[in-house]
Design a protein around this motif. Structure first.
Motif, mmCIF file in Angstrom:
data_model
loop_
_atom_site.group_PDB
_atom_site.id
_atom_site.type_symbol
_atom_site.label_atom_id
_atom_site.label_comp_id
_atom_site.label_asym_id
_atom_site.label_seq_id
_atom_site.Cartn_x
_atom_site.Cartn_y
_atom_site.Cartn_z
ATOM 1 N N VAL A 143 0.840 -1.205 0.000
ATOM 2 C CA VAL A 143 0.000 0.000 0.000
ATOM 3 C C VAL A 143 0.872 1.249 0.000
ATOM 4 O O VAL A 143 0.638 2.200 -0.746
ATOM 5 N N GLY A 144 1.935 1.226 0.820
ATOM 6 C CA GLY A 144 2.787 2.406 0.958
ATOM 7 C C GLY A 144 3.488 2.754 -0.339
ATOM 8 O O GLY A 144 3.499 3.911 -0.757
ATOM 9 N N ILE A 178 1.114 4.366 -2.755
ATOM 10 C CA ILE A 178 0.858 5.781 -2.463
ATOM 11 C C ILE A 178 2.073 6.616 -2.858
ATOM 12 O O ILE A 178 1.940 7.696 -3.450
ATOM 13 N N ILE A 179 3.285 6.108 -2.586
ATOM 14 C CA ILE A 179 4.488 6.865 -2.923
ATOM 15 C C ILE A 179 4.571 7.073 -4.438
ATOM 16 O O ILE A 179 4.938 8.150 -4.913
ATOM 17 N N VAL A 226 2.039 7.283 -6.554
ATOM 18 C CA VAL A 226 1.063 8.307 -6.931
ATOM 19 C C VAL A 226 1.617 9.697 -6.634
ATOM 20 O O VAL A 226 1.543 10.617 -7.457
ATOM 21 N N VAL A 227 2.231 9.854 -5.459
ATOM 22 C CA VAL A 227 2.776 11.154 -5.095
ATOM 23 C C VAL A 227 3.946 11.510 -6.008
ATOM 24 O O VAL A 227 4.069 12.646 -6.472
#
Lengths: 497, 101
Positions: B76-77, B80-81, B83-84
């Motif tokens: 998950v992390g 998200i990274i 996407v950022v």
């Protein structure tokens, strides 16, 4: 070294609500993929239907007095667990209804949104039941995983991504503290079941272990000094998720905190009362003072949420059965007032695409309904009679007075005055200031439904709280003779199994 | 020669402190994520060592669950990274400054 696990069909009935929800959310995912032409709003209603079935099941369990323990005492179902499950399922239904219009903003993955919300709800339902350190850890992480994704759901919005990343980093950091705390407690006692830990002698390792566990749970409820993720995450996340995040995980974490403090740590009450008094005073004061300076309504509600958690911790600091009843009742009032306030924020943001407090100027001229609803919710959060928040605060303070925590009560009362100030600034903007844009706002039916439920709950709990207080009192009966060795409720199944 | 329990606890405490300091002072998200994994694995060492010395199975089972959950967290992390990173072309903590009061 043996480990055996015997589960029979009749035992699994205790998990029936969770099993129904699991099947239902798999169904939602399948329907989403299998019927691409189906309008995604239908999935919102389908999810709400599923939750309604689960809610009916939970209420039936509560009326029948079903209770018991499952999986070698890992999962308990007692009236307190049922109370929290009903609270969480109810809040999830309101959040889903409130997200129906908001979801139109997502470019992709509209269907998966409902799946993820239900998944988090399932995790939080399980969080109401853990009875040992392992199931506590798994359920905490389970419920948080869905939220990591949901907070970062607005992919094109840099603020949402940033919020997701900040939430994630602090979430996993809290998980790291939790696991190390669990390992220390396990090493010192050799036990993981809450009630068995209570029986062992006290050592420094155990103290560090429990402090680490408390810090990690403090992250989840957003109590000062573990609050740093709250404002940014609330600000950047999609607003329905902010509403969800501000209530359901906090309520579920309180279920764990109550079990931990009242069962495992019962013998150490004098020590943890001091800890909780400190955290409570810091949360209330910090949350309320910083809230005054906010320009964005979501940030303001985030800081007010930190302060409200400080209020709930007063009940925990009282450390009596009455304090615990007060926590349960306060969380109930908080669900209605906070979901309601966020519903108004979502409705306004759907119509004018802004969350700045400045844009609430003259809301009364544009939509008297929204302005009035916001007024009621803010007054309830501030604790004005005859609304629900007043009874909740009164109950909590009475519990603290009985334990003679006068400093805490003084700080709490001063904080009510401070909070009144910033809530009333919004009210002044809505009712007295002139609107910049005079076009009237029309609220969609699903948002109206959520706001009406919030209003009804806030008024009914405020004017006629008796049945709800009795429900909260009955839910905590197992702590009525609160003593160091509080036992798990015996297995009573009315199903002849 | 049997390794004493205290040795395991010292290793685990050192690892935990390393992870803790890493989370607090490093400025790159990937390294922060790695530091958290170190913290989780410190707990695993503790749990397995205690489980062996206490002769109880529970610790090893918890360690298994922690490994599984750590894998999920990494998945998950990193998502998200990514996407950022697409939006900002950076994984530096200090450049996350859109949200502040």
């Amino acid at each position: 070294m043996t480990f055996s696990l015997n589960v029979t069909g009749s035992d699994l009935i205790l998990m029936l609500p969770e099993i129904i929800l699991t099947l239902w959310l798999c169904g939602i995912l399948i329907v989403d993929f299998a019927m691409p032409k189906l309008p995604k709003e239908q999935l919102a209603y389908l999810s709400v239907c599923g939750l309604a079935i689960v809610l009916a099941n939970l209420v039936w369990f509560d009326l029948e007095g079903v209770s018991g323990a499952l999986f070698a005492n890992m999962f308990v179902l007692d009236r307190m667990a049922l109370f929290f499950k009903i609270l969480i399922v109810g809040a999830t239904m309101l959040v889903l209804l409130a997200s129906r219009d908001y979801v139109q903003r997502f470019r992709f993955f509209k269907g998966e949104y409902y799946f993820l919300v239900l998944m988090s709800a399932l995790g939080m339902m399980l969080m109401a039941s853990p009875n040992d350190l392992l199931s506590m850890f798994i359920t905490l992480e389970f419920s948080t995983f869905g939220f990591y994704v949901l907070v970062a759901y607005l992919r094109e919005d840099a603020a949402s991504n940033e919020a997701g990343l900040k939430f994630f980093i602090l979430g996993v950091f809290a998980a790291g503290l939790l696991t190390y705390g669990i390992s220390l407690v396990y090493g010192e006692t050799g036990k993981i079941v809450f009630s068995e830990i209570a029986a062992t002698a006290w050592t420094p390792g155990l103290t560090i272990g429990f402090l680490l566990i408390f810090a990690s749970l403090g992250f989840k409820i957003g109590a000062v000094p573990f609050h740093s993720w709250i404002p940014d995450t609330y600000h950047g996340a999609p607003t329905p998720i902010t509403a969800f995040l501000s209530i359901a995980p906090k309520a579920a974490t309180f279920a764990i905190l109550v079990r931990l403090f009242f069962v495992s740590l019962a013998a150490l009450k004098p020590a943890w009362v001091l800890l909780l008094v400190g955290v409570s005073i810091l949360s209330m004061t910090y949350g309320n003072i910083v809230a005054i300076a906010q320009k964005n309504i979501k940030r303001l509600l985030a800081y007010s949420g930190i302060a409200q958690i400080g209020n709930v911790l007063i009940g925990l600091a009282a450390g009596t059965k009455m304090g615990e009843d007060a926590i349960l009742f306060y969380l109930l009032t908080y669900v209605f007032a906070n979901v309601g306030a966020f519903a108004v924020v979502i409705a306004v943001s759907n119509l004018i695409r802004s969350d700045e407090i400045e844009d609430y100027s003259g809301l009364n001229r544009r939509s008297p309904f929204l302005a009035f609803a916001m007024l009621v919710f803010l007054l309830s959060l501030a604790g004005v009679p005859p609304l629900a928040g007043f009874i909740g605060k009164l109950y909590i303070f009475l519990a603290a007075i009985k334990e003679e925590l006068y400093t805490l009560i003084m700080v709490g009362l001063v904080n009510i005055v401070i909070s009144m100030y910033y809530y009333l600034i919004i009210v002044k903007k809505m009712y007295i200031n002139e609107p910049i844009d005079r076009s009237p706002l029309t609220v969609s039916p699903s948002m109206q439904a959520v706001i009406y439920v919030g209003l009804a709950g806030t008024l009914v709990l405020g004017i006629y709280p008796k049945p709800f207080i009795e429900w909260a009192v009955a839910a905590t009966l197992m702590f009525s003779n609160f003593a160091p060795a509080a036992a798990v409720a015996p297995v009573v199944l009315p199903f002849g199994g | 020669m049997a390794v004493p329990l205290s040795a395991y606890i010292v290793v685990s405490a050192v690892l935990f402190t390393t992870g803790l300091i890493g989370v607090l002072i490093r400025r790159n998200f990937i390294i922060v994520l790695m530091s958290v994994e170190i913290m989780l694995n410190a707990a695993n060492i503790n749990l397995v060592a205690f489980s062996h010395y206490l002769e109880s199975m529970a610790g090893q089972i918890i360690a298994l669950f922690i490994i599984a959950i750590a894998a999920g967290e990494a998945a998950v992390g990193l998502a998200i990274i990514i996407v950022v990173f697409r939006g900002k072309i950076s994984t530096n903590v200090d450049e996350m400054n859109l949200l502040k009061w």
